[in-house]
Design an enzyme around this catalytic site. Sequence first.
Site, PDB file in Angstrom:
ATOM      1  N   ASP A 265      -6.971  -1.741  -4.182  1.00  0.00           N
ATOM      2  CA  ASP A 265      -7.977  -1.477  -3.157  1.00  0.00           C
ATOM      3  C   ASP A 265      -9.096  -0.600  -3.708  1.00  0.00           C
ATOM      4  O   ASP A 265     -10.278  -0.834  -3.445  1.00  0.00           O
ATOM      5  CB  ASP A 265      -7.349  -0.795  -1.942  1.00  0.00           C
ATOM      6  CG  ASP A 265      -6.323  -1.666  -1.240  1.00  0.00           C
ATOM      7  OD1 ASP A 265      -6.387  -2.910  -1.392  1.00  0.00           O
ATOM      8  OD2 ASP A 265      -5.456  -1.116  -0.540  1.00  0.00           O
TER       9      ASP A 265
ATOM     10  N   ASP B 139       0.862  -1.184   0.000  1.00  0.00           N
ATOM     11  CA  ASP B 139       0.000   0.000   0.000  1.00  0.00           C
ATOM     12  C   ASP B 139       0.894   1.227   0.000  1.00  0.00           C
ATOM     13  O   ASP B 139       1.919   1.260   0.688  1.00  0.00           O
ATOM     14  CB  ASP B 139      -0.900   0.009   1.241  1.00  0.00           C
ATOM     15  CG  ASP B 139      -1.991  -1.051   1.184  1.00  0.00           C
ATOM     16  OD1 ASP B 139      -2.362  -1.485   0.079  1.00  0.00           O
ATOM     17  OD2 ASP B 139      -2.480  -1.439   2.257  1.00  0.00           O
TER      18      ASP B 139
END
EC number: 3.4.23.36
Length: 160
Positions: A134, A115
């Site tokens: 995501d 991330d």
Amino acid sequence: MVAITATLIFVLDQVTKYWVVHGLGLDAKGVIEVWPPFLEFRMAWNYGINFGLFSGQADLTRWVLIAVALGIVLFVLVWLRRDPPGRPGLLAAGVLIGGALGNVVDRLVYGAVADFLNMSCCGINNPYAFNVADIAIFAGAAGLVLFPGTPASGKRKKRA
């Protein structure tokens, strides 16, 4: 259409992760300010699910989450076959599948999801990071809810 969309999202996710993490060296730098305070790249290895939930027992969690993601992909593919939605639903399914597979590859290659996107605004400091996959999973799931298949009564003739 689903396969093409899934492939495009998957490639976009993997290219952006590789570029930011390795190309820009985010894994070593930790943080790169892009447009402070609205957007920065902040390295976060996610061993769990959203916001790092269920990140304990990293190796077991890794394989469980891979299985869950692949199970969701399989479920969506079966659902599409049984009750095909219109074009928006098919695009949404491709977006969701591409994102899910992008995070599966991260778990296989790195043992965690990479991330790196962090957005803050208006005096609120967001401590969480996310990635293109995501966004795709969220948008694809929302699209499938908003654009489901046609009702069964509209597709099949009723028996007398």
